[in-house]
Design a protein around this motif. Sequence first.
Motif, short mmCIF file in Angstrom:
data_model
loop_
_atom_site.label_atom_id
_atom_site.label_comp_id
_atom_site.label_asym_id
_atom_site.label_seq_id
_atom_site.Cartn_x
_atom_site.Cartn_y
_atom_site.Cartn_z
N LEU A 83 0.83 -1.21 0.00
CA LEU A 83 0.00 0.00 0.00
C LEU A 83 0.86 1.25 0.00
CD1 LEU A 83 -2.92 1.11 0.22
CD2 LEU A 83 -2.64 1.05 2.70
N ASP A 84 1.95 1.25 0.74
CA ASP A 84 2.81 2.43 0.81
C ASP A 84 3.55 2.66 -0.49
OD1 ASP A 84 2.03 2.89 3.41
OD2 ASP A 84 3.69 1.73 4.28
N HIS A 85 3.95 1.59 -1.20
CA HIS A 85 4.75 1.73 -2.40
C HIS A 85 3.93 1.59 -3.67
CE1 HIS A 85 7.73 0.92 0.73
NE2 HIS A 85 8.65 1.46 -0.08
N ALA A 86 2.61 1.75 -3.54
CA ALA A 86 1.73 1.76 -4.72
C ALA A 86 1.96 0.53 -5.59
CB ALA A 86 1.92 3.04 -5.52
N ALA A 87 1.81 -0.65 -4.98
CA ALA A 87 1.95 -1.88 -5.74
C ALA A 87 0.80 -2.00 -6.75
CB ALA A 87 1.91 -3.08 -4.78
N PRO A 88 1.00 -2.80 -7.78
CA PRO A 88 -0.08 -2.96 -8.77
C PRO A 88 -1.37 -3.42 -8.09
CG PRO A 88 1.96 -3.95 -9.56
CD PRO A 88 2.20 -3.57 -8.13
N PRO A 89 -2.52 -2.89 -8.51
CA PRO A 89 -3.79 -3.27 -7.86
C PRO A 89 -4.04 -4.76 -7.79
CG PRO A 89 -4.08 -1.39 -9.32
CD PRO A 89 -2.68 -1.88 -9.55
N PRO A 90 -3.72 -5.57 -8.83
CA PRO A 90 -3.97 -7.01 -8.67
C PRO A 90 -3.18 -7.63 -7.52
CG PRO A 90 -3.67 -6.46 -10.99
CD PRO A 90 -3.29 -5.24 -10.21
N HIS A 91 -1.95 -7.17 -7.32
CA HIS A 91 -1.14 -7.75 -6.25
C HIS A 91 -1.68 -7.38 -4.87
CE1 HIS A 91 2.17 -9.54 -4.22
NE2 HIS A 91 2.71 -8.39 -3.82
#
Length: 823
Positions: A83-91
Amino acid sequence: MAAQLSPAQLQALMARLNHQGGTASSPPSLDAALKLSPDQLGSAQGSSAVAQLVQALSQGFDPSPEQRRKLVSAILPAASFALDHAAPPPHLLHLCTLLKLVGRSPAGTEELARTDGLAALVRLGGLARAADLPPAGEGDSAPTPSSTRDDEQDDDDDPAAKAARALSSLEEDPLSPPEQEALRCLANTLTLHPSAREVFPDVLLAETDQHAALRGLVRLLGCKGAGFLAGRLLFLLTSRPSELVGELALEGECVLVMQQFAERYLAIYHSESHRPSLTAGTPSLDDILREHLKLAYNLMLQYSRAPPVVPEGFDKPSPSAGASAGAAASGKKRFRRPREKSGASNSSSPDLGAADDASDAGSAAAAAAASAPGAKSPRSLAQKVVDAVKGSTSTPGASSPVGSPSLGASKELGTQPAGSSSAAPAEPSKAAATEGGSSDSLSLTAAQLFLPLFRPYLILAVSLPPAVTSSSPASSSSSATSPQPIKDPSPVVRAALNTLLNFPVELEELSGWSTSWLQYVPSRISPDDGTVLRGGGIGSLGERLVELLHGVCEAYFPADRAPPSPKAYSARDRDEPRTLVPPCGPDEWIPSGEGEAAKVDEILGPVMLLLRKLSMLGEAQFVFRNVLFPPDLDRSTPIDRHPSLAGHLVRLLSSILLPNTSFGVGEFLYNLCDRSPEQLSRTIGYGNASGFLQSRGELIPPPPHEDDGGQKGPRINPITGAFDSPSSAAAADDDDEPPMSEEDKEREAERLYTLFERLQRTGVISTPANPVEQARAQGRFEETSEEREAERERVEREERELEQEVERDLREWKERRARRVES
């Protein structure tokens, strides 16, 4: 080997084998995920292992508790990193879904229930983001709080148009898929871990951004999909007294959102073309409304248990107000009045067309008069009544005026619940002593905060079909004459009735007929002059309660049939089954050990408590009395043998398996009889009323036989409440009733002994109340043996021989005396 195992042993063996097989066949993705660090697991590097693990859990893989514990410890920081590092939404979605799947079992997921775990789930759920969303419903289509009331009077508007506007005003779900999964995991954690409900309020209070998560929950409450999750989380949050309960109540936004949602629901329901949309989707609008109703019940219940706080707008009473509060509060009292004081004659029902003092025509004048010095406005009257009723528990020093809803004011609410910190309900014997209602009822002052919910929830309770299988609202006018059996009442109707239980009976004194218990919904028009009928009678709520009560009684214990398998109370009953003649008592119908008694008590208990509230109002008391016990009541049979609603009530009064219902029935009938033990005994018979009066400590001696009205005719049996038949009257006069045989006495003693043992085991009576135990303790009851029986027979034989010898000597003396006189 398998044939020698019981079903329970086979089930345990299969579960153990499945668990061992699942542990042995753990997917490779589990080991791969556990080998990664939280940063790696939260980045794209661990996406493949997380996705495979989600697929394995979805297909039935059940990790062991230790594996769950390791997964939770790894996934929580990984999801926060993503969440902090803006991971891809599917992950991020896979991580939150994995948390939800793992959190479905309480074993091994204890970390989710701790402070850090709950805080992480709150953050992943996006509640802080939801708090910053713009307010919904700012357009022209948004209904006002009084839209439902105006819609009932506006005949020009089409119900379909109202429903379309209500549907368009409902906001779509603003949550993203990962946020939805995180909130589902949070709801599961609060449900499976009761200790988490104690920690959750502290987690929300620890936030520095003005309780953004709490405001986000309230913001999501009226949305289509998120409203279910927000309602469930707030319901779990309010399951215990806390500071946040006071904040939710005093803030007012939560109550406003629930009011608007209920009014939109009703607008959609009244349109037949739009009604199917209420049950469409998962979750449906029906599901969301049920969560709202449960939340409203919890919110009012916990707020009523907190120390009273005067809401905004109430004037702080002067020091001298407490002395004159009692006289001011009793100046206008409409509760528990006898028939001659309730405005009703003995021969006619009240005038239903008469307008009340607080009718629509006089509401404007009343509002203007309230602003004058010394006027009795609803608010000032409510404050005086609260001071008079609460006494020392509501002193001016204990409650402070609230200028703006703040946490400082709400902290006083959650520290010490009134009366006790226990959430258990009061005992029936203790509750019976409080004639005004339960100790958990809202005071008049606190009820002001929740008044916007009263009318929408009242309309829900009386307008929706009473049963699940009903397709349209049932006619209230025909419910008393031709009741339909109701096996499964509507969950929405039941939840709405439960919510109404929290409102005080003194609500009539607060704001007149605008929030009246006795109002008609929808409003009824007088056929004479076209005016709106206000009050009188029992209103729509009373009619719906009578309909539910009669329908449930006919469904579970019908008066025209007898149970196919009579219960056995003694060994003789097992050998020679009893013959039952309808109508039979509820305890004869309800099977033992199957949980049906708790189900029926859960249905009828709230219904009877609401009927008890209504019976405290003078108008309703008179109508209920005439409906149940009219002057031409058939007294040819005892009341408990009647197939009518009065017969059902009297049979419920003596039920042991339905304690809450029995208590409510007793209080209801007691109110109808002006709370007089003598009148209750005359109305339903001393034999039927004695048990209830004994529980209240008001048992009176049985009244003597009396003629009907002092005129010639059949006498009323004071024990059964029925007319004595000529044969029984002659038997009573001649005292020719045949005595009981020894076999009858033995059978009756065995039945009484079994009954007292059952009462003692179920906790209905204490040990000293058992006459068998008393006799044994006092030495008047001993176990017999062959030697003692032989000794008793010997003593009796010697006494008979002695009596015969005395009689023989007396006879011989008389004969000698007679011979001397003759000579």
